[in-house]
Scaffold this active site. Structure first.
Site, PDB file in Angstrom:
ATOM      1  N   TYR A 151       0.813  -1.224   0.000  1.00 16.92           N
ATOM      2  CA  TYR A 151       0.000   0.000   0.000  1.00 16.92           C
ATOM      3  C   TYR A 151       0.844   1.272   0.000  1.00 16.92           C
ATOM      4  O   TYR A 151       0.307   2.364  -0.114  1.00 16.92           O
ATOM      5  CB  TYR A 151      -0.911   0.036   1.234  1.00 16.92           C
ATOM      6  CG  TYR A 151      -2.142  -0.795   1.061  1.00 16.92           C
ATOM      7  CD1 TYR A 151      -2.047  -2.176   1.083  1.00 16.92           C
ATOM      8  CD2 TYR A 151      -3.390  -0.221   0.864  1.00 16.92           C
ATOM      9  CE1 TYR A 151      -3.168  -2.962   0.921  1.00 16.92           C
ATOM     10  CE2 TYR A 151      -4.504  -1.000   0.693  1.00 16.92           C
ATOM     11  CZ  TYR A 151      -4.394  -2.375   0.723  1.00 16.92           C
ATOM     12  OH  TYR A 151      -5.505  -3.151   0.558  1.00 16.92           O
ATOM     13  N   LYS A 222       2.551 -14.216   5.401  1.00 15.45           N
ATOM     14  CA  LYS A 222       2.836 -15.124   4.286  1.00 15.45           C
ATOM     15  C   LYS A 222       4.355 -15.287   4.217  1.00 15.45           C
ATOM     16  O   LYS A 222       4.995 -15.125   3.171  1.00 15.45           O
ATOM     17  CB  LYS A 222       2.245 -14.496   3.012  1.00 15.45           C
ATOM     18  CG  LYS A 222       2.240 -15.352   1.787  1.00 15.45           C
ATOM     19  CD  LYS A 222       1.225 -16.481   1.821  1.00 15.45           C
ATOM     20  CE  LYS A 222       1.439 -17.375   0.609  1.00 15.45           C
ATOM     21  NZ  LYS A 222       0.855 -18.706   0.757  1.00 15.45           N
ATOM     22  N   ASP A 288      -2.934 -17.828   3.905  1.00 20.80           N
ATOM     23  CA  ASP A 288      -3.921 -18.604   3.137  1.00 20.80           C
ATOM     24  C   ASP A 288      -4.614 -19.621   4.038  1.00 20.80           C
ATOM     25  O   ASP A 288      -5.828 -19.807   3.977  1.00 20.80           O
ATOM     26  CB  ASP A 288      -3.284 -19.278   1.916  1.00 20.80           C
ATOM     27  CG  ASP A 288      -1.944 -19.914   2.211  1.00 20.80           C
ATOM     28  OD1 ASP A 288      -1.221 -19.392   3.069  1.00 20.80           O
ATOM     29  OD2 ASP A 288      -1.616 -20.942   1.593  1.00 20.80           O
ATOM     30  N   ASP A 312      -6.549  -6.433   4.713  1.00 18.43           N
ATOM     31  CA  ASP A 312      -7.632  -6.013   3.823  1.00 18.43           C
ATOM     32  C   ASP A 312      -8.519  -7.217   3.496  1.00 18.43           C
ATOM     33  O   ASP A 312      -9.743  -7.178   3.653  1.00 18.43           O
ATOM     34  CB  ASP A 312      -7.002  -5.438   2.549  1.00 18.43           C
ATOM     35  CG  ASP A 312      -8.011  -4.685   1.707  1.00 18.43           C
ATOM     36  OD1 ASP A 312      -9.103  -4.367   2.221  1.00 18.43           O
ATOM     37  OD2 ASP A 312      -7.714  -4.417   0.529  1.00 18.43           O
TER      38      ASP A 312
END
Ligand code: NAD
Length: 424
Positions: A151, A222, A288, A312
């Site tokens: 971002y 992640k 995930d 998000d």
């Protein structure tokens, strides 16, 4: 007595006067409808709970279309000055201007005030239509890092001189060019994730969990793929938890270490003991996997600390499980300066502007978070309970009405009156 400002005292805590000025932005599209309804309920709850001993004086700040029409600017400097000066404010949704210098008014506000934690509580109200079988098992607070990650807006379009320069740099780094499948037609994005930025977010999540006696903080990342950004977030998080919170917490890292130095049984015993002593457990989950865990085992999670982009996705996915954006509240907070902007998480839904039909719960519950933040807990609890009763009695706005059996359809303003009637 004249209304006064909230200030930060020398100990880093807010001083909140009983007659307090709080700035607001009513927002575009459905903003004025949902703000009017929310304000009505907030005022009624404060009056009922504190009998005129406490009162909010609302101070309007201009932003969005209203500001543009009156001043020619989407986000006037005066608005930023007020938000900075008064510390705590609340806002409805704002149109994202198309073209021009400002990417998003919300992003601009967050950056200006360095609101590094996006806080989203996700809980289910009895009776709210949900696509999952047991929405009551979802009860989490998500801390999303708000200032870094992809971002940051550092992007280079394919074929531009900037992308060329970056490629040239990478050509000088051994082995790098092999990693780019189609160098001539690639665009690039840069993902900055810092130790400072990660630590202040994770610290806020841990403090919140300790203050509210919650059982876990889960670091969602992640890191298996992005080792030096998302992986580092996890490593910095565990190190911070152990360094700053000592025996108030027990981390999965400590469990791993116990397994290595002793054996799995000993490690499990340690973990069990930590839980029995009410220690806060700090664990981590790959992003995930987390997205499936919130559907399969939401009960296992209470406070979540994560990076910007994961946050998000996770916020919307968890919000969907408890009834969607019409009821999901949010806040953007800098716990160090005290600055906080509480906001509806949905957009302006321009098609429904001035129809008095939309659900004000997202903005209202953001107001509830604001009352909690300034320490007016009684009013916050009163509204939450009254909203719960109103929904349980199936007296709801169109979004819920369409998905419920035997419900009564209310306008936005009628829904607000109904909540007020149910305030004890
Ligand atoms: P949106 O959230 O405005 O609307 C999508 C749909 O969700 C609506 O058509 C409506 O059916 C439903 N919805 C939204 N709010 C609701 C409510 N309170 N009650 C019941 N149903 C509700 O999303 P969009 O159409 O993608 O965006 C419209 C504008 O809002 C854009 O300019 C966008 O940039 C802006 N936006 C602003 C914010 C913000 O200010 N925080 C957030 C998202 C989008």
């Amino acid at each position: 007595m004249a209304a006064e400002k909230i200030v930060m005292n020398g100990e880093g805590k807010l001083t909140v006067p009983d007659h307090v000025t709080i700035p607001f932005i009513e927002g575009d599209g459905i903003g004025p409808d949902v703000w009017r309804a929310s304000k009505m309920v907030l005022d009624a709850a404060v009056e009922k709970c504190y009998n005129n001993k406490r009162r909010i004086e609302w101070l309007e700040m201009l932003a969005g279309e209203k500001a543009f029409n009156q001043t020619g600017e989407w986000l006037p400097a005066a608005t930023l000055d007020i938000a900075r000066e008064y510390l705590v404010s609340i806002k409805g949704p704002l149109t994202t201007p198309v073209g021009g210098g400002i990417r998003s008014l919300n992003v601009a506000l967050r950056q200006e005030l360095d609101l590094y934690a996006c806080v989203r509580p996700v809980r289910w109200f009895h009776g709210v239509p949900s696509p999952v079988v047991h929405p009551e098992n979802v009860d989490m607070v998500i801390f999303r890092e708000n200032t870094e990650d992809i971002y940051a807006g550092i992007e280079f379009a394919s074929g531009t001189p900037e992308a060329e320069r970056l490629l040239k740099f990478l050509q000088g780094e051994p082995g790098m060019m092999k990693k780019i499948r189609f160098p001539d037609s690639s665009g690039f994005g840069i993902k900055p994730v810092s130790k400072d930025g990660s630590e202040r977010l994770i610290r806020a999540a841990i403090l919140y969990a300790l203050e509210h006696h919650l059982p876990t903080v889960t670091l969602v990342h992640k890191g298996n793929i992005m080792k030096y950004t998302e992986g580092a977030f996890k490593i910095w998080g565990y190190a911070l938890a152990e360094r700053e919170f000592g025996d108030k917490v027990y981390t999965w890292q400590q469990w791993e270490n116990a397994k290595k130095t002793h054996d799995e049984d000993t490690a499990n015993k340690e973990l069990k003991q930590a839980k029995a002593h009410g220690k806060l457990i700090i664990n981590d989950v790959i992003a995930d996997n987390f997205l499936q865990q919130i559907l399969l085992a939401p009960k296992d999670y209470s406070v979540v600390a994560t990076l910007n982009l994961n946050g998000d996705y996770i916020s919307d996915a968890t919000a969907a499980a408890v009834g969607g954006i019409g009821i999901a509240p949010g806040a953007n907070i800098n716990y160090l300066t005290g600055h906080a902007v509480f906001e509806a998480t949905h957009g302006t839904a321009p098609r429904f502007a001035d129809t008095d039909t939309m659900n004000p719960s997202s903005l209202l519950l953001s107001g509830v978070m604001m009352l909690e933040y300034i320490g007016w807990h009684e009013a916050a609890v009163a509204i939450t309970e009254a909203l719960g009763v109103t929904i349980m009695r199936k007296r709801v706005t169109i979004d819920f009405y369409n998905l419920m059996h035997d419900a009564t359809l209310l306008k936005t303003s009628e829904f607000a009156h109904e909540i007020i009637k149910n305030i004890k």
